[in-house]
Design a protein around this motif. Sequence first.
Motif, PDB file in Angstrom:
ATOM      1  N   THR A  28       0.859  -1.171   0.000  1.00  0.00           N
ATOM      2  CA  THR A  28       0.000   0.000   0.000  1.00  0.00           C
ATOM      3  C   THR A  28       0.897   1.222   0.000  1.00  0.00           C
ATOM      4  OG1 THR A  28      -1.848  -1.060   1.141  1.00  0.00           O
ATOM      5  CG2 THR A  28      -1.719   1.329   1.272  1.00  0.00           C
ATOM      6  N   VAL A  29       0.684   2.098  -0.945  1.00  0.00           N
ATOM      7  CA  VAL A  29       1.490   3.314  -1.060  1.00  0.00           C
ATOM      8  C   VAL A  29       0.553   4.507  -1.104  1.00  0.00           C
ATOM      9  CG1 VAL A  29       3.539   2.314  -2.120  1.00  0.00           C
ATOM     10  CG2 VAL A  29       1.602   2.941  -3.570  1.00  0.00           C
ATOM     11  N   CYS A  30       1.023   5.631  -0.565  1.00  0.00           N
ATOM     12  CA  CYS A  30       0.185   6.819  -0.476  1.00  0.00           C
ATOM     13  C   CYS A  30       0.908   8.045  -1.019  1.00  0.00           C
ATOM     14  CB  CYS A  30      -0.215   7.075   0.981  1.00  0.00           C
ATOM     15  SG  CYS A  30      -1.211   5.754   1.714  1.00  0.00           S
ATOM     16  N   ASN A  31       0.096   8.988  -1.476  1.00  0.00           N
ATOM     17  CA  ASN A  31       0.555  10.306  -1.906  1.00  0.00           C
ATOM     18  C   ASN A  31       1.577  10.220  -3.035  1.00  0.00           C
ATOM     19  OD1 ASN A  31      -1.230  11.530  -0.148  1.00  0.00           O
ATOM     20  ND2 ASN A  31       0.222  11.465   1.543  1.00  0.00           N
ATOM     21  N   GLN A  32       2.843  10.461  -2.783  1.00  0.00           N
ATOM     22  CA  GLN A  32       3.839  10.479  -3.857  1.00  0.00           C
ATOM     23  C   GLN A  32       4.773   9.271  -3.839  1.00  0.00           C
ATOM     24  OE1 GLN A  32       3.010  12.259  -6.193  1.00  0.00           O
ATOM     25  NE2 GLN A  32       3.833  14.324  -6.142  1.00  0.00           N
ATOM     26  N   LYS A  33       4.505   8.293  -2.997  1.00  0.00           N
ATOM     27  CA  LYS A  33       5.286   7.068  -3.003  1.00  0.00           C
ATOM     28  C   LYS A  33       4.944   6.238  -4.248  1.00  0.00           C
ATOM     29  CE  LYS A  33       7.375   7.519   1.029  1.00  0.00           C
ATOM     30  NZ  LYS A  33       8.841   7.530   1.186  1.00  0.00           N
ATOM     31  N   THR A  34       5.804   5.286  -4.595  1.00  0.00           N
ATOM     32  CA  THR A  34       5.537   4.400  -5.723  1.00  0.00           C
ATOM     33  C   THR A  34       5.861   2.961  -5.331  1.00  0.00           C
ATOM     34  OG1 THR A  34       7.780   4.608  -6.654  1.00  0.00           O
ATOM     35  CG2 THR A  34       6.127   6.214  -7.377  1.00  0.00           C
ATOM     36  N   TYR A  35       5.351   2.025  -6.128  1.00  0.00           N
ATOM     37  CA  TYR A  35       5.632   0.614  -5.917  1.00  0.00           C
ATOM     38  C   TYR A  35       5.861  -0.039  -7.271  1.00  0.00           C
ATOM     39  CZ  TYR A  35       4.955  -4.355  -4.948  1.00  0.00           C
ATOM     40  OH  TYR A  35       5.111  -5.717  -4.872  1.00  0.00           O
ATOM     41  N   THR A  36       6.969  -0.763  -7.402  1.00  0.00           N
ATOM     42  CA  THR A  36       7.276  -1.507  -8.620  1.00  0.00           C
ATOM     43  C   THR A  36       6.977  -2.979  -8.388  1.00  0.00           C
ATOM     44  OG1 THR A  36       9.022   0.055  -9.226  1.00  0.00           O
ATOM     45  CG2 THR A  36       9.062  -2.096 -10.304  1.00  0.00           C
ATOM     46  N   SER A  37       6.240  -3.575  -9.310  1.00  0.00           N
ATOM     47  CA  SER A  37       5.858  -4.977  -9.170  1.00  0.00           C
ATOM     48  C   SER A  37       7.089  -5.862  -9.092  1.00  0.00           C
ATOM     49  CB  SER A  37       4.980  -5.409 -10.344  1.00  0.00           C
ATOM     50  OG  SER A  37       5.713  -5.354 -11.561  1.00  0.00           O
ATOM     51  N   ARG A  38       6.921  -7.054  -8.545  1.00  0.00           N
ATOM     52  CA  ARG A  38       8.048  -7.970  -8.399  1.00  0.00           C
ATOM     53  C   ARG A  38       8.671  -8.325  -9.738  1.00  0.00           C
ATOM     54  NH1 ARG A  38       4.994 -11.947  -4.038  1.00  0.00           N
ATOM     55  NH2 ARG A  38       4.963 -10.442  -2.307  1.00  0.00           N
ATOM     56  N   SER A  39       7.847  -8.336 -10.780  1.00  0.00           N
ATOM     57  CA  SER A  39       8.377  -8.629 -12.118  1.00  0.00           C
ATOM     58  C   SER A  39       9.153  -7.457 -12.697  1.00  0.00           C
ATOM     59  CB  SER A  39       7.221  -8.980 -13.065  1.00  0.00           C
ATOM     60  OG  SER A  39       6.393  -7.850 -13.277  1.00  0.00           O
ATOM     61  N   GLY A  40       8.954  -6.273 -12.127  1.00  0.00           N
ATOM     62  CA  GLY A  40       9.595  -5.073 -12.631  1.00  0.00           C
ATOM     63  C   GLY A  40       8.910  -4.476 -13.848  1.00  0.00           C
ATOM     64  N   GLU A  41       7.782  -5.039 -14.258  1.00  0.00           N
ATOM     65  CA  GLU A  41       7.119  -4.604 -15.483  1.00  0.00           C
ATOM     66  C   GLU A  41       6.041  -3.557 -15.251  1.00  0.00           C
ATOM     67  OE1 GLU A  41       5.674  -8.162 -17.248  1.00  0.00           O
ATOM     68  OE2 GLU A  41       7.651  -8.863 -17.881  1.00  0.00           O
ATOM     69  N   LEU A  42       5.600  -3.375 -14.006  1.00  0.00           N
ATOM     70  CA  LEU A  42       4.541  -2.435 -13.705  1.00  0.00           C
ATOM     71  C   LEU A  42       4.967  -1.517 -12.564  1.00  0.00           C
ATOM     72  CD1 LEU A  42       1.525  -4.929 -13.775  1.00  0.00           C
ATOM     73  CD2 LEU A  42       2.127  -3.292 -15.570  1.00  0.00           C
ATOM     74  N   ILE A  43       4.626  -0.249 -12.680  1.00  0.00           N
ATOM     75  CA  ILE A  43       4.942   0.733 -11.649  1.00  0.00           C
ATOM     76  C   ILE A  43       3.637   1.389 -11.216  1.00  0.00           C
ATOM     77  CG2 ILE A  43       6.246   2.809 -11.068  1.00  0.00           C
ATOM     78  CD1 ILE A  43       8.129   2.098 -13.402  1.00  0.00           C
ATOM     79  N   TYR A  44       3.353   1.308  -9.912  1.00  0.00           N
ATOM     80  CA  TYR A  44       2.104   1.837  -9.363  1.00  0.00           C
ATOM     81  C   TYR A  44       2.389   3.181  -8.681  1.00  0.00           C
ATOM     82  CZ  TYR A  44       0.424  -2.897 -10.181  1.00  0.00           C
ATOM     83  OH  TYR A  44       0.082  -4.098 -10.756  1.00  0.00           O
ATOM     84  N   VAL A  45       1.581   4.189  -9.027  1.00  0.00           N
ATOM     85  CA  VAL A  45       1.852   5.551  -8.578  1.00  0.00           C
ATOM     86  C   VAL A  45       0.561   6.194  -8.066  1.00  0.00           C
ATOM     87  CG1 VAL A  45       2.888   7.757  -9.210  1.00  0.00           C
ATOM     88  CG2 VAL A  45       3.548   5.684 -10.454  1.00  0.00           C
ATOM     89  N   PRO A  46       0.445   6.486  -6.755  1.00  0.00           N
ATOM     90  CA  PRO A  46      -0.735   7.210  -6.259  1.00  0.00           C
ATOM     91  C   PRO A  46      -0.848   8.602  -6.877  1.00  0.00           C
ATOM     92  CG  PRO A  46       0.463   6.184  -4.457  1.00  0.00           C
ATOM     93  CD  PRO A  46       1.340   6.075  -5.669  1.00  0.00           C
TER      94      PRO A  46
END
Length: 320
Positions: A28-46
């Motif tokens: 779970t990421v909030c505001n300006q944090k990001t998360y990259t999927s374990r595969s490295g193929e997707l980047i999630y951006v609030p």
Amino acid sequence: MQCLGHAIVLVLLCIKQTSASSGSYDATVCNQKTYTSRSGELIYVPNAWNPDGQGFQCMSVRDSPPAFDATWKWPSAADTVHSYPHVKLTAPALPVTLSNISAMHLTGKWSMGAGSTPAPRLTVDTSALADLDVTANVAFDMFADRNADKSVKETMAETEIMIWLGRFGHAQPLGWNENRPRISLTLGNVDFTLYYGKNQRGTNVFSWVAEGNALSFSAEVSPLLQYLWREGLVSAGSFVGVVAFGSEAFRSVENVTFSATDFDMVLDTGAAPTLPPEELPKSKSGAARAAPDTRAASWSWTWLVVLNMSIIGSVGAVLL
């Protein structure tokens, strides 16, 4: 789990959201944090790039199968975008010039409802959203620039190309109220209309807007891109550097949750094919435009001038 809060209430909400899922999310990421999927193929951006003091933006992510739930609340006036929670879709070919895209197949399914609990799959609670005065859209968002390095930076790219799959409340694309001819194109069973305007940064924003809410979308969208560069509205040599899928959040007096699943991009490069007559964009009168290599130059010039007359100060969309 990463949560960034400007107030104790926001921190508690982030903690509650994650603990309530009981491990069903990978992050779970909030505001300006990001998360990259374990595969490295997707980047999630609030992407809470324009927060107000009373709201928040968080998103909870599942790696397999890829999915996210984005919960937000922005109770201030619905005249600007506050966040765009999204997933960045990657491809080895990016950045790629528009004229070198032979096909781009985009897929996405979504739902939206009131509260912090995700709505049932492929549903929208329009009545509950209206009660919360929700203003938002759902859109694929691309950025392009004649400079490849700038094309991968949303705040520097000279062109933004949006494909709206849904809109709620007062959300309207830039150029919505401009008195000009409209061009439409049907992909599958979805009818799109083109709008144009400039945002506060001076970015040229082209928005293909679906006539209804397309909760399940899967289509080859290169005809939407081809129209822009074949008509000279965007340089054929512009690089597409960013492709994302998410929801622009303007206003809600209470929590709203946008959910996305089954999102994907398949990008094929090579010389772009010439569109057959049945796939050409049509005016609102229903008449198909001539093939790009047979159009009168005066027609293309007229469209370019008319489109460039609209300069509206808003980011991503304009509202009434």
